[in-house]
Every structure is written in C-alpha cells, then in structure tokens.
Design a protein around this motif. Structure first.
Motif, PDB file in Angstrom:
ATOM      1  N   LEU A 214       0.863  -1.164   0.000  1.00 41.05           N
ATOM      2  CA  LEU A 214       0.000   0.000   0.000  1.00 41.05           C
ATOM      3  C   LEU A 214       0.906   1.223   0.000  1.00 41.05           C
ATOM      4  CD1 LEU A 214      -2.951  -0.632   2.495  1.00 41.05           C
ATOM      5  CD2 LEU A 214      -3.038  -0.484   0.012  1.00 41.05           C
ATOM      6  N   ALA A 215       0.619   2.145  -0.888  1.00 39.19           N
ATOM      7  CA  ALA A 215       1.426   3.363  -0.965  1.00 39.19           C
ATOM      8  C   ALA A 215       1.287   4.165   0.321  1.00 39.19           C
ATOM      9  CB  ALA A 215       0.978   4.201  -2.159  1.00 39.19           C
ATOM     10  N   GLN A 216       2.364   4.828   0.685  1.00 35.74           N
ATOM     11  CA  GLN A 216       2.359   5.736   1.824  1.00 35.74           C
ATOM     12  C   GLN A 216       2.783   7.109   1.339  1.00 35.74           C
ATOM     13  OE1 GLN A 216       5.016   3.569   4.512  1.00 35.74           O
ATOM     14  NE2 GLN A 216       3.218   3.037   5.732  1.00 35.74           N
ATOM     15  N   ASP A 217       2.237   8.116   1.956  1.00 38.32           N
ATOM     16  CA  ASP A 217       2.585   9.480   1.597  1.00 38.32           C
ATOM     17  C   ASP A 217       4.093   9.678   1.762  1.00 38.32           C
ATOM     18  OD1 ASP A 217       1.483  12.043   0.750  1.00 38.32           O
ATOM     19  OD2 ASP A 217       2.212  12.787   2.679  1.00 38.32           O
ATOM     20  N   GLY A 218       4.742  10.174   0.722  1.00 35.45           N
ATOM     21  CA  GLY A 218       6.178  10.429   0.769  1.00 35.45           C
ATOM     22  C   GLY A 218       7.044   9.281   0.301  1.00 35.45           C
ATOM     23  N   ASP A 219       6.444   8.128  -0.067  1.00 36.89           N
ATOM     24  CA  ASP A 219       7.248   7.010  -0.580  1.00 36.89           C
ATOM     25  C   ASP A 219       8.096   7.475  -1.749  1.00 36.89           C
ATOM     26  OD1 ASP A 219       6.509   4.914   1.098  1.00 36.89           O
ATOM     27  OD2 ASP A 219       4.992   4.112  -0.276  1.00 36.89           O
ATOM     28  N   ASP A 220       9.342   7.023  -1.771  1.00 31.82           N
ATOM     29  CA  ASP A 220      10.231   7.227  -2.905  1.00 31.82           C
ATOM     30  C   ASP A 220      10.175   5.920  -3.695  1.00 31.82           C
ATOM     31  OD1 ASP A 220      12.144   8.212  -4.619  1.00 31.82           O
ATOM     32  OD2 ASP A 220      13.806   8.004  -3.217  1.00 31.82           O
ATOM     33  N   PRO A 221       9.505   5.924  -4.864  1.00 29.97           N
ATOM     34  CA  PRO A 221       9.245   4.661  -5.564  1.00 29.97           C
ATOM     35  C   PRO A 221      10.508   3.889  -5.947  1.00 29.97           C
ATOM     36  CG  PRO A 221       8.016   6.469  -6.566  1.00 29.97           C
ATOM     37  CD  PRO A 221       8.969   7.067  -5.583  1.00 29.97           C
ATOM     38  N   ASN A 222      10.457   2.584  -5.736  1.00 32.86           N
ATOM     39  CA  ASN A 222      11.551   1.681  -6.077  1.00 32.86           C
ATOM     40  C   ASN A 222      11.164   0.808  -7.259  1.00 32.86           C
ATOM     41  OD1 ASN A 222      13.389   2.313  -3.878  1.00 32.86           O
ATOM     42  ND2 ASN A 222      11.837   1.379  -2.560  1.00 32.86           N
ATOM     43  N   LEU A 223      12.140   0.521  -8.118  1.00 35.04           N
ATOM     44  CA  LEU A 223      11.906  -0.363  -9.249  1.00 35.04           C
ATOM     45  C   LEU A 223      11.460  -1.736  -8.745  1.00 35.04           C
ATOM     46  CD1 LEU A 223      15.018   0.482 -11.468  1.00 35.04           C
ATOM     47  CD2 LEU A 223      12.772   1.574 -11.444  1.00 35.04           C
ATOM     48  N   GLY A 224      10.606  -2.385  -9.531  1.00 34.22           N
ATOM     49  CA  GLY A 224      10.138  -3.716  -9.174  1.00 34.22           C
ATOM     50  C   GLY A 224       9.104  -3.736  -8.057  1.00 34.22           C
ATOM     51  N   THR A 225       8.559  -2.576  -7.733  1.00 35.56           N
ATOM     52  CA  THR A 225       7.577  -2.483  -6.659  1.00 35.56           C
ATOM     53  C   THR A 225       6.264  -1.942  -7.209  1.00 35.56           C
ATOM     54  OG1 THR A 225       9.329  -2.104  -5.037  1.00 35.56           O
ATOM     55  CG2 THR A 225       7.087  -1.515  -4.369  1.00 35.56           C
ATOM     56  N   VAL A 226       5.167  -2.502  -6.719  1.00 39.92           N
ATOM     57  CA  VAL A 226       3.825  -2.062  -7.082  1.00 39.92           C
ATOM     58  C   VAL A 226       3.253  -1.312  -5.880  1.00 39.92           C
ATOM     59  CG1 VAL A 226       1.509  -2.809  -7.738  1.00 39.92           C
ATOM     60  CG2 VAL A 226       3.503  -4.064  -8.583  1.00 39.92           C
ATOM     61  N   TYR A 227       2.845  -0.079  -6.112  1.00 41.90           N
ATOM     62  CA  TYR A 227       2.271   0.767  -5.067  1.00 41.90           C
ATOM     63  C   TYR A 227       0.765   0.872  -5.292  1.00 41.90           C
ATOM     64  CZ  TYR A 227       7.110   1.931  -4.196  1.00 41.90           C
ATOM     65  OH  TYR A 227       8.449   1.840  -3.910  1.00 41.90           O
TER      66      TYR A 227
END
Length: 182
Positions: free
Chosen positions: A54-67
């Motif tokens: 589950l996405a969180q406010d402020g997440d810095d997206p990482n490759l290979g991850t589904v938000y």
C-alpha cells in the motif's frame, strides 16, 4: 494501472505476467471500499514476483515495486517524484481515482509514462490518459471483450487516444517491451 469492478482478478493476471526484475515501478488505483480493511496486498502478492505494498505518503518509488492506492486516498506523484496521498474530492465518484494518478505521473515522467486501463464499470481514467498522451506517454487498454466490466476500457477507447487495445494476457509482455525502450 487503473481498475474498478473485476479489477482484482485482472490486476492479478497482469502483474503475474511481469517479472520481479521489472526496471520500473507500478502505481495502481483499484476502486476499494473505504468501509473495511483492504486485503489487496496479500491477494496480489500471491500472484506476482513484484513487491506489492500500500502506498504511503512520501514514498520514494523503487523499481520492481507495485504501489497500491489505499482506500479513500488519491495516489499521485508529487514534488521530487515522491508519492503523495491526498483527500481531494472524489473523481468520477471514486477516491482513489485513476485520473489524478495518470495526470500527476504524466507531469512527473512525461514520455516514460505508461497508462493502463483495465476492467471497470465507469469512465475513470479517460481524462488522465489525455494528459499522458499530451506528454508523449503510452496508453494501453484492456480489450473490452476480455474485461469482466467493459465501461472503463470502452470509455478510454472512445477518447481516440489509446495506443494499444490488448487482451488482458497480452498486456504484461507489451509493458515489458515498452519499459525496455525507456
């Protein structure tokens, strides 16, 4: 990726076709009920090698991850390309909605944005794909004949802005090819 009615099954199939080594991250809006705790993360995690959260406010997206957009929050790409969760008004009677996600992703990533509209019974995503196309991105839509609910795919196709209309099982290979070109 955006889905509504019938989306959990469609997302499972699509994400299951993507490699855990995907050199991109994936943002997902699935219309979820806000009245109860969602089980989408464990359900989708069983279907793919990608990391699901589950996405969180402020997440810095990482490759290979589904938000995944959490219930009752719009998921957007904010300043510095960090994820932002907002409580802005529902769009197309939904929060989360695809349009704000697609629009913000297009603004942040331009031609590297791939918008994908899956099964659903409303028109969510149709405005957002216009922003993706305006900035040179690619739009993929599930063939309505393979969708459990045809409203979202048909609405997207009716914009005239769709690059690819594919059966559900052909979308993951198309995304993999497109990501390889980015």
């Amino acid at each position: 990726m955006a889905a509504s009615a019938g989306g959990i099954q469609g997302l499972g199939t699509l994400l299951g076709g993507l490699s855990g080594e995907l050199s991109a991250f994936v943002l997902v809006v699935q219309h979820l009920r806000r009245s109860r705790e969602t089980r989408i993360v464990p359900v989708l995690s069983r279907r793919t090698d990608l990391r699901i959260k589950l996405a969180q406010d402020g997440d810095d997206p990482n490759l290979g991850t589904v938000y995944i957009a959490p219930p009752d929050r719009h998921l957007c790409v904010g300043p510095a390309k960090r994820l932002a969760l907002t409580e802005e008004e529902p769009v197309n009677f939904a929060r989360p909605a695809a349009d704000p996600m697609f629009e913000s992703a297009a603004k942040a990533y331009g031609s590297r944005t791939i918008a994908c509209v899956l099964t659903g019974s409303d028109g969510d995503g149709s405005q957002g794909i216009a922003a993706v196309k305006k900035r040179g991105g690619t739009v993929i839509v599930q063939d309505p004949d393979t969708a459990e609910f045809r409203g979202m795919p048909r609405s997207a196709i009716n914009t005239g802005l769709v690059d690819l209309v594919l059966p559900l099982e052909d979308i993951a290979p198309a995304i993999t090819r497109l990501v390889g070109r980015c």
